[in-house]
Design a protein around this motif. Structure first.
Motif, PDB file in Angstrom:
ATOM      1  N   SER A   1       0.829  -1.203   0.000  1.00 51.72           N
ATOM      2  CA  SER A   1       0.000   0.000   0.000  1.00 51.72           C
ATOM      3  C   SER A   1       0.868   1.260   0.000  1.00 51.72           C
ATOM      4  O   SER A   1       0.605   2.216  -0.747  1.00 51.72           O
ATOM      5  N   LEU A   2       1.914   1.249   0.826  1.00 49.47           N
ATOM      6  CA  LEU A   2       2.825   2.388   0.902  1.00 49.47           C
ATOM      7  C   LEU A   2       3.549   2.591  -0.423  1.00 49.47           C
ATOM      8  O   LEU A   2       3.678   3.724  -0.921  1.00 49.47           O
ATOM      9  N   LEU A   3       4.026   1.501  -1.017  1.00 51.66           N
ATOM     10  CA  LEU A   3       4.711   1.580  -2.299  1.00 51.66           C
ATOM     11  C   LEU A   3       3.824   2.209  -3.367  1.00 51.66           C
ATOM     12  O   LEU A   3       4.248   3.101  -4.117  1.00 51.66           O
ATOM     13  N   LYS A   4       2.581   1.754  -3.437  1.00 52.61           N
ATOM     14  CA  LYS A   4       1.662   2.294  -4.454  1.00 52.61           C
ATOM     15  C   LYS A   4       1.406   3.775  -4.236  1.00 52.61           C
ATOM     16  O   LYS A   4       1.364   4.552  -5.206  1.00 52.61           O
ATOM     17  N   ASP A   5       1.269   4.178  -2.980  1.00 54.30           N
ATOM     18  CA  ASP A   5       1.029   5.597  -2.684  1.00 54.30           C
ATOM     19  C   ASP A   5       2.195   6.462  -3.172  1.00 54.30           C
ATOM     20  O   ASP A   5       1.991   7.515  -3.791  1.00 54.30           O
ATOM     21  N   ILE A   6       3.421   6.019  -2.874  1.00 52.60           N
ATOM     22  CA  ILE A   6       4.605   6.803  -3.265  1.00 52.60           C
ATOM     23  C   ILE A   6       4.792   6.774  -4.776  1.00 52.60           C
ATOM     24  O   ILE A   6       5.046   7.804  -5.411  1.00 52.60           O
ATOM     25  N   LEU A   7       4.637   5.592  -5.365  1.00 50.39           N
ATOM     26  CA  LEU A   7       4.924   5.426  -6.796  1.00 50.39           C
ATOM     27  C   LEU A   7       3.926   6.171  -7.681  1.00 50.39           C
ATOM     28  O   LEU A   7       4.274   6.616  -8.779  1.00 50.39           O
ATOM     29  N   LYS A   8       2.695   6.324  -7.220  1.00 48.31           N
ATOM     30  CA  LYS A   8       1.710   7.065  -8.024  1.00 48.31           C
ATOM     31  C   LYS A   8       2.092   8.540  -8.131  1.00 48.31           C
ATOM     32  O   LYS A   8       1.887   9.173  -9.169  1.00 48.31           O
ATOM     33  N   ILE A   9       2.656   9.087  -7.056  1.00 39.79           N
ATOM     34  CA  ILE A   9       3.149  10.471  -7.124  1.00 39.79           C
ATOM     35  C   ILE A   9       4.388  10.518  -8.009  1.00 39.79           C
ATOM     36  O   ILE A   9       4.530  11.404  -8.871  1.00 39.79           O
ATOM     37  N   LEU A  10       5.282   9.564  -7.810  1.00 38.61           N
ATOM     38  CA  LEU A  10       6.531   9.534  -8.570  1.00 38.61           C
ATOM     39  C   LEU A  10       6.262   9.343 -10.065  1.00 38.61           C
ATOM     40  O   LEU A  10       6.988   9.876 -10.905  1.00 38.61           O
ATOM     41  N   GLU A  11       5.230   8.601 -10.390  1.00 41.27           N
ATOM     42  CA  GLU A  11       4.854   8.401 -11.793  1.00 41.27           C
ATOM     43  C   GLU A  11       4.556   9.757 -12.444  1.00 41.27           C
ATOM     44  O   GLU A  11       4.965  10.016 -13.584  1.00 41.27           O
ATOM     45  N   PHE A  12       3.844  10.609 -11.734  1.00 39.58           N
ATOM     46  CA  PHE A  12       3.538  11.954 -12.229  1.00 39.58           C
ATOM     47  C   PHE A  12       4.824  12.760 -12.398  1.00 39.58           C
ATOM     48  O   PHE A  12       5.013  13.453 -13.406  1.00 39.58           O
ATOM     49  N   VAL A  13       5.707  12.667 -11.422  1.00 38.76           N
ATOM     50  CA  VAL A  13       6.972  13.406 -11.469  1.00 38.76           C
ATOM     51  C   VAL A  13       7.805  12.963 -12.670  1.00 38.76           C
ATOM     52  O   VAL A  13       8.327  13.781 -13.439  1.00 38.76           O
ATOM     53  N   HIS A  14       7.927  11.661 -12.844  1.00 39.30           N
ATOM     54  CA  HIS A  14       8.729  11.126 -13.946  1.00 39.30           C
ATOM     55  C   HIS A  14       8.114  11.454 -15.302  1.00 39.30           C
ATOM     56  O   HIS A  14       8.831  11.606 -16.298  1.00 39.30           O
ATOM     57  N   ARG A  15       6.790  11.554 -15.350  1.00 38.62           N
ATOM     58  CA  ARG A  15       6.125  11.881 -16.609  1.00 38.62           C
ATOM     59  C   ARG A  15       6.554  13.263 -17.101  1.00 38.62           C
ATOM     60  O   ARG A  15       6.511  13.558 -18.293  1.00 38.62           O
ATOM     61  N   HIS A  16       6.978  14.113 -16.172  1.00 35.98           N
ATOM     62  CA  HIS A  16       7.453  15.452 -16.534  1.00 35.98           C
ATOM     63  C   HIS A  16       8.977  15.482 -16.689  1.00 35.98           C
ATOM     64  O   HIS A  16       9.573  16.557 -16.803  1.00 35.98           O
ATOM     65  N   GLY A  17       9.590  14.301 -16.702  1.00 40.47           N
ATOM     66  CA  GLY A  17      11.033  14.226 -16.916  1.00 40.47           C
ATOM     67  C   GLY A  17      11.864  14.705 -15.753  1.00 40.47           C
ATOM     68  O   GLY A  17      13.037  15.068 -15.919  1.00 40.47           O
ATOM     69  N   VAL A  18      11.300  14.718 -14.544  1.00 42.62           N
ATOM     70  CA  VAL A  18      11.996  15.213 -13.356  1.00 42.62           C
ATOM     71  C   VAL A  18      12.448  14.050 -12.484  1.00 42.62           C
ATOM     72  O   VAL A  18      11.694  13.097 -12.257  1.00 42.62           O
ATOM     73  N   ILE A  19      13.679  14.122 -12.008  1.00 41.02           N
ATOM     74  CA  ILE A  19      14.215  13.151 -11.047  1.00 41.02           C
ATOM     75  C   ILE A  19      14.189  13.811  -9.670  1.00 41.02           C
ATOM     76  O   ILE A  19      14.726  14.917  -9.502  1.00 41.02           O
ATOM     77  N   HIS A  20      13.599  13.142  -8.687  1.00 40.73           N
ATOM     78  CA  HIS A  20      13.525  13.749  -7.350  1.00 40.73           C
ATOM     79  C   HIS A  20      14.907  13.872  -6.732  1.00 40.73           C
ATOM     80  O   HIS A  20      15.275  14.889  -6.164  1.00 40.73           O
ATOM     81  N   ARG A  21      15.693  12.808  -6.784  1.00 40.90           N
ATOM     82  CA  ARG A  21      17.085  12.749  -6.319  1.00 40.90           C
ATOM     83  C   ARG A  21      17.256  12.546  -4.815  1.00 40.90           C
ATOM     84  O   ARG A  21      18.357  12.201  -4.382  1.00 40.90           O
ATOM     85  N   ASP A  22      16.232  12.769  -4.010  1.00 43.41           N
ATOM     86  CA  ASP A  22      16.444  12.663  -2.561  1.00 43.41           C
ATOM     87  C   ASP A  22      15.229  12.061  -1.856  1.00 43.41           C
ATOM     88  O   ASP A  22      14.771  12.586  -0.839  1.00 43.41           O
ATOM     89  N   LEU A  23      14.717  10.970  -2.406  1.00 42.41           N
ATOM     90  CA  LEU A  23      13.580  10.299  -1.773  1.00 42.41           C
ATOM     91  C   LEU A  23      14.042   9.520  -0.546  1.00 42.41           C
ATOM     92  O   LEU A  23      14.976   8.726  -0.615  1.00 42.41           O
ATOM     93  N   LYS A  24      13.378   9.769   0.567  1.00 44.33           N
ATOM     94  CA  LYS A  24      13.651   9.103   1.838  1.00 44.33           C
ATOM     95  C   LYS A  24      12.463   9.379   2.746  1.00 44.33           C
ATOM     96  O   LYS A  24      11.627  10.256   2.447  1.00 44.33           O
ATOM     97  N   PRO A  25      12.324   8.656   3.857  1.00 48.15           N
ATOM     98  CA  PRO A  25      11.145   8.834   4.714  1.00 48.15           C
ATOM     99  C   PRO A  25      10.925  10.267   5.191  1.00 48.15           C
ATOM    100  O   PRO A  25       9.785  10.719   5.303  1.00 48.15           O
TER     101      PRO A  25
END
Length: 467
Positions: A118-142
């Motif tokens: 459940s946690l993975l899906k929550d994070i990855l759905k946001i990250l999917e949007f970020v990656h769709r715009h060609g952006v790398i977060h670079r500092d994902l952590k809790p």
């Protein structure tokens, strides 16, 4: 800084944090009737002259445009303003009331498989949007993921793109600025530590967060394989704690080689759907089996599986005339074929598992006499790498680097190749002593490579040069 009003409207009321990339403050917006709270981030570009400051300003404005676009997502803070005062750059972002994910993921606490999915899906759905715009977060952590108070949704904060900008010394007269690596140790994959982040670098970080949640270990404490660089996290679990399907997904998320990882958040979400579907199907099927066949039949199935379990118990194997020894699995048959010209000494061949097994995994041992100009590891390694690369036109190097063999310095390379129309994966490690090269090579089909790798590593670790 406390009490100061920036841009004529944002009054600083407290400091939230400070790091190598800047300072974060809590502020109130004096131009709104309710004095709404907001977050102000101060960045100080490292510039040497007015032209470089102009370039830094241009880059900062471009990054602000990106952050403004990302802020259209409900689970990413909105960018409220960006401005410059006294040659310092400021971002003003929406304040998110909630708790960092560190309150849910902390040392000693283990989440269930269902909670982690459940946690993975929550994070990855946001990250999917970020990656769709060609952006790398670079500092994902809790600590950069907030559990929003009013709806318990995850919010992703503190993107590293602006950090990247403000951590480099900008000089327009120098074509290549010296860049400080952005990220947090334990969550950064190898390519990011070299300053070459990719979309799948974020995938790695999310995988580490999930493994951290399952094992209760902090990210920097997760053990790594000294040969492959892979994270050895499965050993930290209790039996049956995690399904093999989820474990396989996490393994692929945190692969050392970025080419072997899922390349985007979308790919991971698709894989997780299969895990969820399989789990539901398995529970349904298990109920039917128990009702239809009874407990006795299940015991029979378990017993049958035990009968076919491979025996990889190791036993010593000495090659006295070469002054070397190694341990081999009892079921791996030695094929001695000493040849002073090729250097071949012995090959250990795994048994065929069933009738569909097309290739027998094997470990080959070679001892070669060396000429004077190749008598050290530093001299021999470039030559050996050239031999590998020229042995086939389709060689693909996966990983290479320094290791240990027989307690002395060694070099190891992992690569794939085509041989007799068959795809193979190969690990080769060598060392040099007394003008002799000692070379161990493990070869397997790619889909079987990982299955025997732990046994092969035990063989490599047991290798000794006696004389």
């Amino acid at each position: 800084m406390i009490g100061k009003i920036l841009d004529g409207r944002y009054q600083i009321i407290s400091k939230l944090g400070q790091g190598g990339f800047g300072t974060t403050f809590l502020a109130i917006d004096k131009k709104l009737p309710n004095n709404d709270q907001c977050v102000v981030k101060l960045f100080s570009p490292q510039v040497d002259d007015p032209d470089s400051l102009h370039e830094a300003r241009r880059l900062f404005n471009n990054e602000a445009i990106v952050l403004n676009t990302l802020g259209s997502h409900d689970q990413i803070p909105r960018l409220l303003a960006h401005f410059e005062e006294d040659e310092q750059f400021y971002l003003v972002e929406e304040f998110v009331s909630g708790e960092e994910l560190t309150h849910e993921i902390n040392p000693g606490k283990k989440l269930t498989e269902e909670e982690v999915i459940s946690l993975l899906k929550d994070i990855l759905k946001i990250l999917e949007f970020v990656h769709r715009h060609g952006v790398i977060h670079r500092d994902l952590k809790p600590s950069n993921l907030i559990r929003r108070k009013h709806d318990r949704q995850i919010v992703m904060i503190d993107f590293g793109s602006v950090k990247q900008l403000t951590s480099q010394t900008i000089n327009i007269h120098q074509p290549s600025p010296l860049t400080v690596i952005v990220g947090t140790h334990g969550y950064m994959p190898s390519e990011q530590t070299q300053g070459l982040p990719r979309l799948c670098s974020d995938v790695y970080a999310v995988g580490i967060i999930a493994i951290q949640a399952l094992t209760g270990l902090v990210a920097v404490s997760l053990p790594q394989d000294s040969f492959t660089g892979e994270i050895l996290w499965r050993e930290q679990l209790q039996s049956g704690q995690v399904s093999s399907r989820l474990a396989d997904v996490l393994d692929k998320m945190v692969k050392y080689d970025f080419r072997q990882r899922y390349q985007s958040a979308t790919e991971v979400l698709q894989a997780l759907e299969k895990v969820t579907d399989a789990s539901s199907s398995r529970k349904s099927s298990l109920g039917k089996i128990i009702i239809g066949l009874g407990i006795t039949a299940l015991i029979g199935i378990v017993t049958l599986g035990t009968l076919f379990k491979k025996d990889d118990t190791l036993e010593p194997y000495n090659i006295d005339n070469y002054g070397i020894s190694i341990q081999r699995p009892k079921t791996w048959q030695p094929e001695e074929r000493p040849d002073r010209i090729t250097g071949n000494v012995v090959r250990f061949i795994s048994p065929l598992v069933n009738n569909t097994d097309k290739y027998q995994e094997n470990v080959n041992l070679v001892v070669q006499d060396l000429s004077e100009n190749r008598s050290t590891l530093e001299q021999f390694t470039p030559f050996r790498l050239d031999v590998i690369k020229q042995s086939s036109p389709n060689i693909k190097i996966i990983q290479e680097g320094q290791q240990k063999l027989a307690n002395i310095d060694a070099y190891q390379v992992t690569y794939t190749l085509q041989e007799d129309s068959m795809s193979l994966e190969r690990l080769q490690i060598w060392t040099v002593k007394d003008r002799k090269a000692y070379i161990l090579t493990y070869t397997a089909e790619p889909n079987q490579y990982s299955a025997s790798l732990p046994t092969v590593k035990q063989m490599i670790n047991s290798f000794q040069i006696i004389k």
